[in-house]
Design an enzyme around this catalytic site. Structure first.
Site, PDB file in Angstrom:
ATOM      1  N   GLY A 119       0.829  -1.209   0.000  1.00  0.00           N
ATOM      2  CA  GLY A 119       0.000   0.000   0.000  1.00  0.00           C
ATOM      3  C   GLY A 119       0.859   1.253   0.000  1.00  0.00           C
ATOM      4  O   GLY A 119       1.845   1.313   0.724  1.00  0.00           O
ATOM      5  N   ARG A 140       1.487  -5.044  -5.920  1.00  0.00           N
ATOM      6  CA  ARG A 140       1.470  -6.290  -5.166  1.00  0.00           C
ATOM      7  C   ARG A 140       1.940  -7.362  -6.143  1.00  0.00           C
ATOM      8  O   ARG A 140       1.548  -7.370  -7.305  1.00  0.00           O
ATOM      9  CB  ARG A 140       0.078  -6.562  -4.616  1.00  0.00           C
ATOM     10  CG  ARG A 140      -0.330  -5.419  -3.668  1.00  0.00           C
ATOM     11  CD  ARG A 140      -1.363  -5.808  -2.643  1.00  0.00           C
ATOM     12  NE  ARG A 140      -1.176  -5.056  -1.403  1.00  0.00           N
ATOM     13  CZ  ARG A 140      -1.807  -3.909  -1.088  1.00  0.00           C
ATOM     14  NH1 ARG A 140      -2.649  -3.361  -1.924  1.00  0.00           N
ATOM     15  NH2 ARG A 140      -1.577  -3.315   0.060  1.00  0.00           N
ATOM     16  N   ASP A 169       3.670  -4.265   6.527  1.00  0.00           N
ATOM     17  CA  ASP A 169       3.826  -5.598   7.067  1.00  0.00           C
ATOM     18  C   ASP A 169       4.157  -6.678   6.021  1.00  0.00           C
ATOM     19  O   ASP A 169       5.122  -7.435   6.162  1.00  0.00           O
ATOM     20  CB  ASP A 169       2.442  -5.891   7.686  1.00  0.00           C
ATOM     21  CG  ASP A 169       2.455  -7.032   8.623  1.00  0.00           C
ATOM     22  OD1 ASP A 169       3.358  -7.068   9.467  1.00  0.00           O
ATOM     23  OD2 ASP A 169       1.574  -7.895   8.490  1.00  0.00           O
ATOM     24  N   THR A 181       3.582   2.928   5.878  1.00  0.00           N
ATOM     25  CA  THR A 181       2.163   2.539   5.887  1.00  0.00           C
ATOM     26  C   THR A 181       1.366   3.556   6.690  1.00  0.00           C
ATOM     27  O   THR A 181       1.816   3.996   7.742  1.00  0.00           O
ATOM     28  CB  THR A 181       1.952   1.131   6.488  1.00  0.00           C
ATOM     29  OG1 THR A 181       0.559   0.967   6.794  1.00  0.00           O
ATOM     30  CG2 THR A 181       2.726   0.898   7.761  1.00  0.00           C
ATOM     31  N   ASP A 239      -1.222   2.856   8.235  1.00  0.00           N
ATOM     32  CA  ASP A 239      -1.924   2.155   9.320  1.00  0.00           C
ATOM     33  C   ASP A 239      -1.217   2.221  10.681  1.00  0.00           C
ATOM     34  O   ASP A 239      -1.830   1.944  11.708  1.00  0.00           O
ATOM     35  CB  ASP A 239      -2.112   0.673   8.970  1.00  0.00           C
ATOM     36  CG  ASP A 239      -2.881   0.472   7.674  1.00  0.00           C
ATOM     37  OD1 ASP A 239      -3.555   1.418   7.247  1.00  0.00           O
ATOM     38  OD2 ASP A 239      -2.800  -0.625   7.099  1.00  0.00           O
ATOM     39  N   ASP A 293       0.782   0.130  11.928  1.00  0.00           N
ATOM     40  CA  ASP A 293       0.611  -1.160  12.593  1.00  0.00           C
ATOM     41  C   ASP A 293       1.893  -1.991  12.668  1.00  0.00           C
ATOM     42  O   ASP A 293       1.839  -3.213  12.772  1.00  0.00           O
ATOM     43  CB  ASP A 293      -0.505  -1.973  11.902  1.00  0.00           C
ATOM     44  CG  ASP A 293      -0.195  -2.220  10.430  1.00  0.00           C
ATOM     45  OD1 ASP A 293       0.753  -1.614   9.890  1.00  0.00           O
ATOM     46  OD2 ASP A 293      -0.913  -3.028   9.817  1.00  0.00           O
ATOM     47  N   ARG A 311      -6.732  -1.600   8.493  1.00  0.00           N
ATOM     48  CA  ARG A 311      -6.491  -3.038   8.310  1.00  0.00           C
ATOM     49  C   ARG A 311      -6.280  -3.760   9.643  1.00  0.00           C
ATOM     50  O   ARG A 311      -5.201  -4.183   9.990  1.00  0.00           O
ATOM     51  CB  ARG A 311      -5.275  -3.237   7.402  1.00  0.00           C
ATOM     52  CG  ARG A 311      -5.371  -4.503   6.614  1.00  0.00           C
ATOM     53  CD  ARG A 311      -4.337  -4.609   5.543  1.00  0.00           C
ATOM     54  NE  ARG A 311      -2.990  -4.310   5.976  1.00  0.00           N
ATOM     55  CZ  ARG A 311      -1.915  -4.584   5.257  1.00  0.00           C
ATOM     56  NH1 ARG A 311      -2.023  -5.168   4.112  1.00  0.00           N
ATOM     57  NH2 ARG A 311      -0.726  -4.259   5.684  1.00  0.00           N
TER      58      ARG A 311
HETATM   59  P1  ADP Z   1       1.964  -4.097   2.649  1.00  0.00           P
HETATM   60  O1  ADP Z   1       3.436  -4.065   2.510  1.00  0.00           O
HETATM   61  O2  ADP Z   1       1.351  -2.749   2.486  1.00  0.00           O
HETATM   62  O3  ADP Z   1       1.527  -4.808   3.918  1.00  0.00           O
HETATM   63  P2  ADP Z   1       1.099  -6.433   1.043  1.00  0.00           P
HETATM   64  O4  ADP Z   1       0.672  -7.242   2.220  1.00  0.00           O
HETATM   65  O5  ADP Z   1       0.206  -6.428  -0.134  1.00  0.00           O
HETATM   66  O6  ADP Z   1       1.362  -4.902   1.385  1.00  0.00           O
HETATM   67  O7  ADP Z   1       2.521  -6.985   0.572  1.00  0.00           O
HETATM   68  C1  ADP Z   1       3.200  -6.404  -0.508  1.00  0.00           C
HETATM   69  C2  ADP Z   1       3.985  -7.423  -1.280  1.00  0.00           C
HETATM   70  O8  ADP Z   1       4.968  -8.024  -0.429  1.00  0.00           O
HETATM   71  C3  ADP Z   1       3.170  -8.612  -1.795  1.00  0.00           C
HETATM   72  O9  ADP Z   1       2.490  -8.329  -2.986  1.00  0.00           O
HETATM   73  C4  ADP Z   1       4.270  -9.646  -2.026  1.00  0.00           C
HETATM   74  O10 ADP Z   1       4.954  -9.383  -3.215  1.00  0.00           O
HETATM   75  C5  ADP Z   1       5.204  -9.366  -0.840  1.00  0.00           C
HETATM   76  N1  ADP Z   1       4.890 -10.303   0.251  1.00  0.00           N
HETATM   77  C6  ADP Z   1       3.923 -10.209   1.190  1.00  0.00           C
HETATM   78  N2  ADP Z   1       3.901 -11.294   1.997  1.00  0.00           N
HETATM   79  C7  ADP Z   1       4.873 -12.110   1.549  1.00  0.00           C
HETATM   80  C8  ADP Z   1       5.368 -13.413   1.923  1.00  0.00           C
HETATM   81  N3  ADP Z   1       4.827 -14.109   2.933  1.00  0.00           N
HETATM   82  N4  ADP Z   1       6.384 -13.940   1.213  1.00  0.00           N
HETATM   83  C9  ADP Z   1       6.943 -13.278   0.181  1.00  0.00           C
HETATM   84  N5  ADP Z   1       6.526 -12.066  -0.225  1.00  0.00           N
HETATM   85  C10 ADP Z   1       5.520 -11.482   0.423  1.00  0.00           C
END
Ligand code: ADP
Length: 326
Positions: free
Chosen positions: A14, A75, A106, A129, A131, A133, A175
């Site tokens: 995000g 993503r 996260d 972020t 959030d 969080d 979230r």
């Molecule tokens: P944020 O960083 O805002 O929490 P996301 O949860 O969508 O956003 O995570 C962003 C990107 O990080 C995902 O699209 C993926 O490419 C990578 N990612 C998230 N979780 C994992 C994981 N368990 N293993 C590998 N890559 C991950």
């Protein structure tokens, strides 16, 4: 560790206001220290597809005041699989990148942690972020700007609300974290905040109706954290219609406007300090850490803690909100 000649930088997940200020700080602090910088576009997807360009100081000119991220964000599902990460590592080697700075939430830092372990590769993360969080840092890049946006939006809704005896549920992002809802409620003088952290302890709606919402007030504004646990603002409104039909309910979902806008001074300064600290950390041979801020001091938080530990909400704030909404 071998000499660090070149770092890559990416924003992922995000987007959050202040990411550009962080990109600028990382780029300039690296160049100041004689380290080359490569900008990786669209988060982990750009690592996989090789969307990587050299960054000079002027690539980050005139961006400190801009919301969003000039590197774009995305993503990337492929990065969840070892094959995808192998492709990413191949491009890192091809480009001669010795370390990465990942700016994200996260999920992005979870991906960074897995990749860093799999390839024994140095990565430093920045908490980007709205959030707020992530554990181990008092605030995250983008949180203050989003909070100000929420405050301004609620002020406007209150203007129209004061002539009606209505109960307004305003849904804010988070979230499953109530920081924006709780502090947004205090900042805007709202009557209450409904947050997932205390969902199992008390029926916040019942409490609100019993103690908070009074007919003598012109209107009541309640901030609700988006969350499957609480059902969000729509879930609250449906419950009121069923359980307390005497109230006239309205719902506003603030949505994506909370992510936009020029970052506040607090976010620009935070992002600038954290960006410069990321380069310090890499030069000190730190790896697998997120840069955090605690009591105005920069700290290094291991990825494992930043991701896995739940950041506790300050319960004094709940009490303050309750006292001030009588
Ligand atoms: P944020 O960083 O805002 O929490 P996301 O949860 O969508 O956003 O995570 C962003 C990107 O990080 C995902 O699209 C993926 O490419 C990578 N990612 C998230 N979780 C994992 C994981 N368990 N293993 C590998 N890559 C991950």
């Amino acid at each position: 560790m071998a000499e660090m000649k070149c770092i890559g930088i990416l924003t992922s997940g995000g987007d959050a206001p202040g990411m550009n200020a962080a990109i600028r700080a990382v780029t300039r602090a690296a160049i100041y220290n004689g380290i080359e910088v490569k900008g990786i576009y669209r988060g982990y997807r750009g690592l996989l597809t090789g969307e990587i360009v050299p960054f000079k100081t002027n690539n980050v000119s005139n961006i400190i005041q801009q919301g969003g991220t000039i590197l774009k964000t995305a993503r990337c599902l492929e990065f969840l699989n070892p094959e995808g990460r192998q492709k990413a590592y191949g491009n890192i080697q091809k480009e001669g990148i010795d370390a990465l700075v990942v700016i994200g939430g996260d999920g992005s830092l979870t991906g960074a942690r897995i990749f860093a372990q799999e390839y024994n590769f140095p990565i430093v993360g920045l908490p980007g972020t709205i959030d707020n969080d992530l554990y181990g840092t008092d605030t995250t890049i983008g949180y203050d700007t989003a909070l100000n946006t929420i405050m301004q939006a609620v002020d406007k809704i209150r203007d129209t609300a004061t002539s009606h005896e209505r109960l307004f549920f305003i849904e804010v992002m988070g979230r499953d974290a109530g920081f924006l809802a709780l502090n947004g409620a205090i900042a805007s003088g709202a009557e209450a905040a409904i947050i997932p952290e205390i969902w199992t302890e008390v029926d916040q709606l019942e409490e609100l109706i019993k103690h908070g919402f009074r007919k003598s007030k012109n209107s009541s504004i309640v901030l609700v954290a988006e969350s499957e646990i609480t059902g969000g603002a729509m879930g609250m409104a449906e419950r009121v219609k069923k359980e307390y039909p005497e109230y006239d309910v309205r719902v506003t979902i603030l949505g994506h406007l909370q992510r936009g806008g020029s970052p506040t001074a607090i976010d620009r300064i935070l992002a600038s300090r954290m960006g410069a600290a990321a380069i310090d950390a890499l030069m000190e041979d730190q790896r697998n850490v997120m840069i955090g801020i605690q009591n105005d001091n920069i700290v290094y938080v291991p990825f494992s803690k930043a991701i896995k530990n739940d950041k506790p909400i300050n319960r004094d704030l709940l009490n303050t909100l309750r006292i001030l909404s009588i």
